[in-house]
Each structure stands twice: as structure tokens, then as C-alpha cells.
Design an enzyme around this catalytic site. Structure first.
Site, PDB file in Angstrom:
ATOM      1  N   TYR A  39       4.291   6.612   9.875  1.00 47.12           N
ATOM      2  CA  TYR A  39       3.413   5.609   9.728  1.00 47.12           C
ATOM      3  C   TYR A  39       4.070   4.562   8.817  1.00 47.12           C
ATOM      4  O   TYR A  39       3.999   3.226   9.127  1.00 47.12           O
ATOM      5  CB  TYR A  39       2.273   6.049   8.698  1.00 47.12           C
ATOM      6  CG  TYR A  39       1.235   4.723   8.547  1.00 47.12           C
ATOM      7  CD1 TYR A  39       0.134   4.641   9.573  1.00 47.12           C
ATOM      8  CD2 TYR A  39       1.153   3.752   7.525  1.00 47.12           C
ATOM      9  CE1 TYR A  39      -0.932   3.626   9.358  1.00 47.12           C
ATOM     10  CE2 TYR A  39       0.082   2.985   7.264  1.00 47.12           C
ATOM     11  CZ  TYR A  39      -0.908   3.044   8.360  1.00 47.12           C
ATOM     12  OH  TYR A  39      -2.014   2.046   8.384  1.00 47.12           O
ATOM     13  N   HIS A  82       0.651  -1.208   0.029  1.00 41.46           N
ATOM     14  CA  HIS A  82       0.181  -0.219   0.070  1.00 41.46           C
ATOM     15  C   HIS A  82       0.855   1.213   0.068  1.00 41.46           C
ATOM     16  O   HIS A  82       1.742   1.451   0.879  1.00 41.46           O
ATOM     17  CB  HIS A  82      -1.064  -0.013   1.221  1.00 41.46           C
ATOM     18  CG  HIS A  82      -2.036  -0.902   1.186  1.00 41.46           C
ATOM     19  ND1 HIS A  82      -3.130  -0.667   2.027  1.00 41.46           N
ATOM     20  CD2 HIS A  82      -2.401  -1.981   0.234  1.00 41.46           C
ATOM     21  CE1 HIS A  82      -4.075  -1.730   1.512  1.00 41.46           C
ATOM     22  NE2 HIS A  82      -3.770  -2.476   0.667  1.00 41.46           N
ATOM     23  N   PRO A 128      -3.597   0.622  19.096  1.00 40.20           N
ATOM     24  CA  PRO A 128      -3.425  -0.223  17.531  1.00 40.20           C
ATOM     25  C   PRO A 128      -3.548   1.151  16.448  1.00 40.20           C
ATOM     26  O   PRO A 128      -3.122   0.609  15.265  1.00 40.20           O
ATOM     27  CB  PRO A 128      -4.443  -1.174  17.536  1.00 40.20           C
ATOM     28  CG  PRO A 128      -5.485  -1.030  18.534  1.00 40.20           C
ATOM     29  CD  PRO A 128      -4.798  -0.092  19.680  1.00 40.20           C
ATOM     30  N   TYR A 149      -9.080   5.582   7.824  1.00 38.97           N
ATOM     31  CA  TYR A 149      -8.995   5.754   9.081  1.00 38.97           C
ATOM     32  C   TYR A 149     -10.196   6.767   9.110  1.00 38.97           C
ATOM     33  O   TYR A 149      -9.806   7.955   8.858  1.00 38.97           O
ATOM     34  CB  TYR A 149      -7.762   6.169   9.822  1.00 38.97           C
ATOM     35  CG  TYR A 149      -6.668   5.023   9.717  1.00 38.97           C
ATOM     36  CD1 TYR A 149      -5.765   4.853   8.773  1.00 38.97           C
ATOM     37  CD2 TYR A 149      -6.360   4.510  10.938  1.00 38.97           C
ATOM     38  CE1 TYR A 149      -4.804   3.947   8.648  1.00 38.97           C
ATOM     39  CE2 TYR A 149      -5.605   3.690  11.344  1.00 38.97           C
ATOM     40  CZ  TYR A 149      -4.760   3.201  10.183  1.00 38.97           C
ATOM     41  OH  TYR A 149      -3.717   2.358  10.268  1.00 38.97           O
ATOM     42  N   LYS A 207       1.570  -0.075  15.267  1.00 40.59           N
ATOM     43  CA  LYS A 207       2.762  -0.275  15.544  1.00 40.59           C
ATOM     44  C   LYS A 207       3.302  -1.365  16.122  1.00 40.59           C
ATOM     45  O   LYS A 207       4.515  -1.684  16.497  1.00 40.59           O
ATOM     46  CB  LYS A 207       3.255   1.152  16.472  1.00 40.59           C
ATOM     47  CG  LYS A 207       3.049   2.414  15.410  1.00 40.59           C
ATOM     48  CD  LYS A 207       4.456   2.462  14.445  1.00 40.59           C
ATOM     49  CE  LYS A 207       4.499   3.279  13.447  1.00 40.59           C
ATOM     50  NZ  LYS A 207       4.375   2.667  11.940  1.00 40.59           N
TER      51      LYS A 207
HETATM   52  P1  FAD Z   1       2.291 -11.543  21.903  1.00 40.59           P
HETATM   53  O1  FAD Z   1       2.045 -11.631  20.425  1.00 40.59           O
HETATM   54  O2  FAD Z   1       1.567 -11.172  22.795  1.00 40.59           O
HETATM   55  O3  FAD Z   1       3.104 -13.186  22.172  1.00 40.59           O
HETATM   56  C1  FAD Z   1       3.372 -13.360  23.290  1.00 40.59           C
HETATM   57  C2  FAD Z   1       3.441 -14.878  23.656  1.00 40.59           C
HETATM   58  O4  FAD Z   1       3.825 -15.107  24.648  1.00 40.59           O
HETATM   59  C3  FAD Z   1       1.930 -15.354  23.371  1.00 40.59           C
HETATM   60  O5  FAD Z   1       1.718 -16.356  22.426  1.00 40.59           O
HETATM   61  C4  FAD Z   1       1.491 -16.124  24.720  1.00 40.59           C
HETATM   62  O6  FAD Z   1       0.541 -17.062  24.612  1.00 40.59           O
HETATM   63  C5  FAD Z   1       2.899 -16.202  25.391  1.00 40.59           C
HETATM   64  N1  FAD Z   1       2.871 -16.205  26.863  1.00 40.59           N
HETATM   65  C6  FAD Z   1       2.246 -15.406  27.478  1.00 40.59           C
HETATM   66  N2  FAD Z   1       2.445 -15.698  28.775  1.00 40.59           N
HETATM   67  C7  FAD Z   1       3.402 -16.882  28.613  1.00 40.59           C
HETATM   68  C8  FAD Z   1       4.055 -17.521  29.742  1.00 40.59           C
HETATM   69  N3  FAD Z   1       3.869 -17.334  31.217  1.00 40.59           N
HETATM   70  N4  FAD Z   1       4.992 -18.527  29.638  1.00 40.59           N
HETATM   71  C9  FAD Z   1       4.984 -18.719  28.143  1.00 40.59           C
HETATM   72  N5  FAD Z   1       4.511 -18.146  27.152  1.00 40.59           N
HETATM   73  C10 FAD Z   1       3.457 -17.115  27.630  1.00 40.59           C
HETATM   74  N6  FAD Z   1      -1.223  -4.316  16.686  1.00 40.59           N
HETATM   75  C11 FAD Z   1      -1.513  -3.684  15.562  1.00 40.59           C
HETATM   76  O7  FAD Z   1      -0.422  -3.106  15.196  1.00 40.59           O
HETATM   77  N7  FAD Z   1      -2.695  -3.711  15.136  1.00 40.59           N
HETATM   78  C12 FAD Z   1      -3.684  -4.380  15.836  1.00 40.59           C
HETATM   79  O8  FAD Z   1      -5.092  -4.203  15.346  1.00 40.59           O
HETATM   80  C13 FAD Z   1      -3.876  -4.816  17.064  1.00 40.59           C
HETATM   81  N8  FAD Z   1      -4.741  -5.574  17.580  1.00 40.59           N
HETATM   82  C14 FAD Z   1      -4.403  -6.268  18.900  1.00 40.59           C
HETATM   83  C15 FAD Z   1      -5.514  -6.706  19.447  1.00 40.59           C
HETATM   84  C16 FAD Z   1      -5.121  -7.520  20.794  1.00 40.59           C
HETATM   85  C17 FAD Z   1      -6.441  -7.956  21.390  1.00 40.59           C
HETATM   86  C18 FAD Z   1      -3.866  -7.527  21.305  1.00 40.59           C
HETATM   87  C19 FAD Z   1      -3.615  -8.119  22.679  1.00 40.59           C
HETATM   88  C20 FAD Z   1      -2.744  -6.720  20.732  1.00 40.59           C
HETATM   89  C21 FAD Z   1      -3.013  -6.317  19.308  1.00 40.59           C
HETATM   90  N9  FAD Z   1      -2.025  -5.654  18.701  1.00 40.59           N
HETATM   91  C22 FAD Z   1      -2.243  -4.990  17.547  1.00 40.59           C
HETATM   92  C23 FAD Z   1      -0.814  -5.709  18.958  1.00 40.59           C
HETATM   93  C24 FAD Z   1       0.166  -6.798  18.212  1.00 40.59           C
HETATM   94  O9  FAD Z   1      -0.549  -7.876  18.151  1.00 40.59           O
HETATM   95  C25 FAD Z   1       1.391  -6.845  19.283  1.00 40.59           C
HETATM   96  O10 FAD Z   1       2.077  -5.604  19.555  1.00 40.59           O
HETATM   97  C26 FAD Z   1       2.102  -8.257  18.935  1.00 40.59           C
HETATM   98  O11 FAD Z   1       1.362  -9.459  18.962  1.00 40.59           O
HETATM   99  C27 FAD Z   1       3.287  -8.178  19.803  1.00 40.59           C
HETATM  100  O12 FAD Z   1       4.030  -9.424  19.543  1.00 40.59           O
HETATM  101  P2  FAD Z   1       4.881 -10.025  20.934  1.00 40.59           P
HETATM  102  O13 FAD Z   1       5.301 -11.124  20.277  1.00 40.59           O
HETATM  103  O14 FAD Z   1       5.387  -8.969  21.550  1.00 40.59           O
HETATM  104  O15 FAD Z   1       3.582 -10.550  21.825  1.00 40.59           O
HETATM  105  C1  PHB Z   2      -5.721  -4.180  10.889  1.00 41.53           C
HETATM  106  O1  PHB Z   2      -5.823  -4.469   9.865  1.00 41.53           O
HETATM  107  O2  PHB Z   2      -5.897  -5.193  11.697  1.00 41.53           O
HETATM  108  C2  PHB Z   2      -5.097  -3.204  11.434  1.00 41.53           C
HETATM  109  C3  PHB Z   2      -4.816  -1.923  10.453  1.00 41.53           C
HETATM  110  C4  PHB Z   2      -4.168  -0.870  10.793  1.00 41.53           C
HETATM  111  C5  PHB Z   2      -4.416  -0.580  12.303  1.00 41.53           C
HETATM  112  C6  PHB Z   2      -4.727  -1.527  13.064  1.00 41.53           C
HETATM  113  C7  PHB Z   2      -5.109  -2.675  12.618  1.00 41.53           C
HETATM  114  O3  PHB Z   2      -3.986   0.650  12.375  1.00 41.53           O
END
Ligand code: FAD
Ligand code: PHB
Length: 389
Positions: free
Chosen positions: A384, A72, A292, A200, A296
């Protein structure tokens, strides 16, 4: 068991770090609380910065991303009944790739399996020990038997609710936090997207986002009350509310269908400083959360991994601890800029309950300025598409 790096969490941060380490010949074991299917069932982020794509390339798992991801070059900002395009490519020279987090995770899991590296799923009672010494170790239970992994380093990649940050005495770090009084309700549906690029939308009834996963799969979000529960929203109520909040021509193009997935997310800004405690390094959501709106979260997890991987590789290549010593400061410098951007974009686009009529006018002025000034559009575009590492 003994390994060089014990990684807690098989989300994007843990899997990407594991893949980069494995390819550099550095032994690692991933411990994950949930099952692989559960990790893959969580629908989250959708927009990848160029830096994240480059890291996935470096990790050797970006073939499907390049084949199926949607490049995009712009986004739409909608307010007062009209859409305004911000040309990311013109203003920053770069673009973003729309490719779901679920797919990133799947690609990383498959690449890890192909290398034969171990991931222990459904590891219960994970505990971190002695990470303030040169001999840290992790314990966990599997089928009621307690096992132990000795490691040189522990990478805490276990997300906001993980055990790694909570294993550190609270006096050893500072927390900076803002919880927003609203959430996002997201719906995934097998319907073509309403537009070619993301929209957005600011609306007096609340924010809305039109996103996508592919030409046949859409992801939409609406701002809701923080206390709302998924069960309170039927599919029909969601689609009606979404269409009220986007400009009429976009609303006409929204194709509705049954939700494949529907979930609520609380909006929060959070940073724990520092990100290193002796031999324990926090990475991704374990150390910081952004709302979100700026897309980022996942991208910050990737930039943390970039810094940490380089630091660990330096250590095993030349026993140099210089990059390990600067990991926290380098990662946090980038984290805080993304915190600022995500907070700003959230404030510019959401219905903020306490802002009053004056605040609303300022918000419209902000968006009017953003969409009519090259200088303002450049600031948005630069952030962005992702600040440099
Ligand atoms: P996570 O993806 O949270 O991975 C952490 C992992 O550690 C998980 O698999 C978990 O099961 C595991 N874990 C937890 N505790 C333990 C333990 N005690 N022992 C072993 N394993 C454990 N970002 C965006 O940019 N756009 C979005 O739309 C967006 N939507 C989101 C919606 C939700 C509900 C959430 C929670 C986050 C969202 N995010 C979004 C943020 C993005 O998904 C996260 O920043 C990203 O997943 C971060 O990756 P991570 O690997 O740091 O953590
Ligand atoms: C998504 O597609 O899930 C999405 C895209 C842009 C955002 C947040 C979530 O800023």
C-alpha cells in the site's frame, strides 16, 4: 517545430515527465487534446506513495503538497460491522500522503508555466509517425491548421483512451485484461471526513470507501452495478447506501451534504506489453490500468516516469541507450506487482457476483486473517505504501 521529447497528454504522467526533463535541460513539448480546465476538472486519485512525493520533490513542485497534504500512518479495514486499523507505519516504516490528483496536476501545470515550457492544449487529431525510425514526428491540428513536431523521442502519456498505444500495430504487443462486473460511484462533498484515516469497507451489499481531500472535504465511493449511470443516483440515495455499508459508528459520523462532483468509474485491470516501440515509450494509464482499490493508478504513472526520465537523461548525457533498452522490463516488473495487489484488494473487499456463499466465507476469513496477523498486515502495508523503485 523541433524538440527533444514530444509528450502526448497533460495528465500527471505527461506533466511530471515534462517537468523533470525541463529541469534537466531537456527540451520538450506537451500536446493535450482537452483544455487545461477540463484536465483539472477530473476528480480521480487521492493517495500518494512516498516515492511519488519524492519525485514531485525532485520536480520542484511539492511545496503545497507538503503544506496541505495529509500524512496518513494507517488505514481502516471494515467488515462484519467492525473497523480494524492497519498500522502502515509500524508494518512498513512508511506512510502515504492524501493529496488529490487535481492538486498534483495544478501544481505541475503552474510549475511548467513558471519555466515557460510549452503545452499545446486542445490539440486535435494528434498522430504519431515513423517512431520505428530515428526520426519520429507528431502531427496535430490547431485552429484547422495542421502542424508538425519533429522529436528524438515520443512519450505516450495519453491515458487508456489515448492515441499512442493505438498507433502501434496490434501484432507488436500483447494485452492482458480483466474487466470487473461492477463500477465505483464517487461523490466529492464539502463535509468533514467520517474518520481521520481512510476506511475500506466490505459489506454484503457491496464495497464502500471513505476517503478525503482535506479536513473539510470528503471523497466517498460505493460499488455499483457496472451498468449504473450517475443519473440513477440522487445524492440522498448515495448517502443512504454508503451509511448502510460502513460500520454503525462510522455511519453515524458521516456528514452529508450536496455533491460537488459525482462520477462513475468502470473497474478494469489491463496491461499492454511491451511499453516501448522504437522511439515511442508508453507511460502511465496509456500502458496499464488497475482498479482503484489499492490507490495505485497515479502512483504507477509516477514510477514509469521515474524510469523513463532516467533513461532519457542518460541518453542525452552520454548517448547511452542501455536504460532506454531496459525501460519496458523495469517498469513492467513494478506494474505487475501493483496489478497483483490491486486485483487482490479488489477481490478481498467487493461483492463478487459469482462467488457464492463459499466465496463469501473465504473473503471474511481473508479479512479476519489480514487484520489479526502481523505477517498479513505487513504484506498489505508494504504494497500500500508502495514497493521500491
Ligand atoms: P491520464 O490522467 O488519463 O492523462 C492522460 C491525458 O492525455 C489526459 O489529459 C487526456 O486528455 C490526454 N489525451 C488523451 N488522448 C489524447 C490524444 N489523442 N492527444 C492528446 N492528448 C490526449 N486512481 C486512483 O489511484 N484512485 C482513484 O480513485 C482513481 N479514480 C479514477 C477514475 C477514473 C474515471 C479514471 C479514468 C481513473 C482513475 N484513477 C484512479 C486512475 C488515475 O487517475 C490514473 O492512473 C492517472 O490519471 C494516470 O495518469 P496518466 O497521466 O497516465 O493518464
Ligand atoms: C480517493 O481518495 O479518491 C481514493 C483513495 C483511495 C483509493 C481510491 C481512491 O484506494
Amino acid at each position: 517545430m523541433r524538440t527533444q521529447v514530444a509528450i502526448i497528454g497533460a495528465g500527471p504522467a505527461g506533466l511530471l515527465l515534462g517537468q523533470l526533463l525541463s529541469r534537466a535541460g531537456i527540451d520538450n513539448i506537451i500536446l493535450e487534446r482537452s483544455s487545461a480546465d477540463h484536465v483539472l476538472s477530473r476528480v480521480r486519485a487521492g493517495v500518494l506513495e512516498g516515492g511519488t512525493v519524492a519525485l514531485l520533490d525532485e520536480a520542484g513542485c511539492a511545496d503545497r503538497l507538503h503544506a496541505e497534504g495529509l500524512v496518513h500512518n494507517g488505514i481502516e479495514i471494515a467488515f462484519s460491522g467492525e473497523c480494524h486499523r492497519i498500522d502502515l507505519k509500524r508494518h512498513s516504516g512508511r506512510s502515504v500522503t492524501v493529496y488529490g490528483q487535481t492538486e498534483v496536476t495544478r501544481d505541475l501545470m503552474e510549475a511548467r508555466a513558471a519555466l515557460g515550457r510549452p503545452t499545446i492544449y486542445e490539440a486535435a487529431n494528434v498522430e504519431l509517425h515513423e517512431f520505428d525510425t530515428a526520426a519520429p514526428y507528431v502531427t496535430f491540428t490547431r485552429e484547422d491548421i495542421t502542424e508538425r513536431i519533429d522529436a528524438d523521442f515520443i512519450a505516450g502519456c495519453d491515458g487508456f483512451h489515448g492515441i499512442s498505444r493505438r498507433s502501434v500495430p496490434t501484432a507488436a504487443f500483447s494485452v492482458f485484461e480483466r474487466v470487473y462486473p461492477f463500477g465505483w460511484l464517487g461523490v466529492l462533498a464539502d463535509v468533514p471526513p467520517a474518520a481521520d484515516e481512510l476506511i475500506y469497507a466490505r459489506h454484503a451489499r457491496g464495497f464502500a470507501l471513505c476517503s478525503m481531500r482535506s479536513p473539510t472535504r470528503s471523497r466517498y465511493y460505493i460499488q455499483t452495478d457496472a451498468a449504473d449511470k450517475v443519473e440513477m443516483w440522487t445524492d440522498d440515495a448515495f448517502w443512504d447506501e454508503l451509511r448502510r455499508r460502513v460500520p454503525a459508528d462510522a455511519a453515524d459520523r458521516v456528514v452529508t451534504g450536496p455533491s460537488l462532483e459525482k462520477s462513475m468509474a468502470q473497474l478494469r485491470s489491463f496491461v499492454a506489453e511491451p511499453m516501448r516501440f522504437g522511439r515511442l515509450f508508453l507511460c502511465g494509464d496509456a500502458a496499464h490500468i488497475v482498479p482503484p482499490t489499492g490507490a495505485k493508478g497515479l502512483n504507477l504513472a509516477a514510477s514509469d516516469v521515474h524510469y523513463l526520465f532516467g533513461a532519457i537523461r542518460d541518453y542525452f548525457d552520454s548517448r547511452s541507450e542501455a536504460a532506454l533498452d531496459t525501460y519496458s522490463a523495469r517498469a513492467l516488473a513494478r506494474v505487475w506487482k501493483a496489478e497483483r495487489f490491486s486485483w487482490w484488494m479488489t477481490a478481498a473487499l467487493h461483492n463478487l457476483p459469482e462467488q457464492g456463499a463459499f466465496g463469501e466465507r473465504l473473503q471474511i476469513a481473508e479479512l479476519d486473517y489480514l487484520t489479526h496477523s502481523d505477517a498479513a498486515a505487513s504484506v498489505l502495508a508494504e504494497n500500500y505504501v508502495g514497493l521500491p523503485y
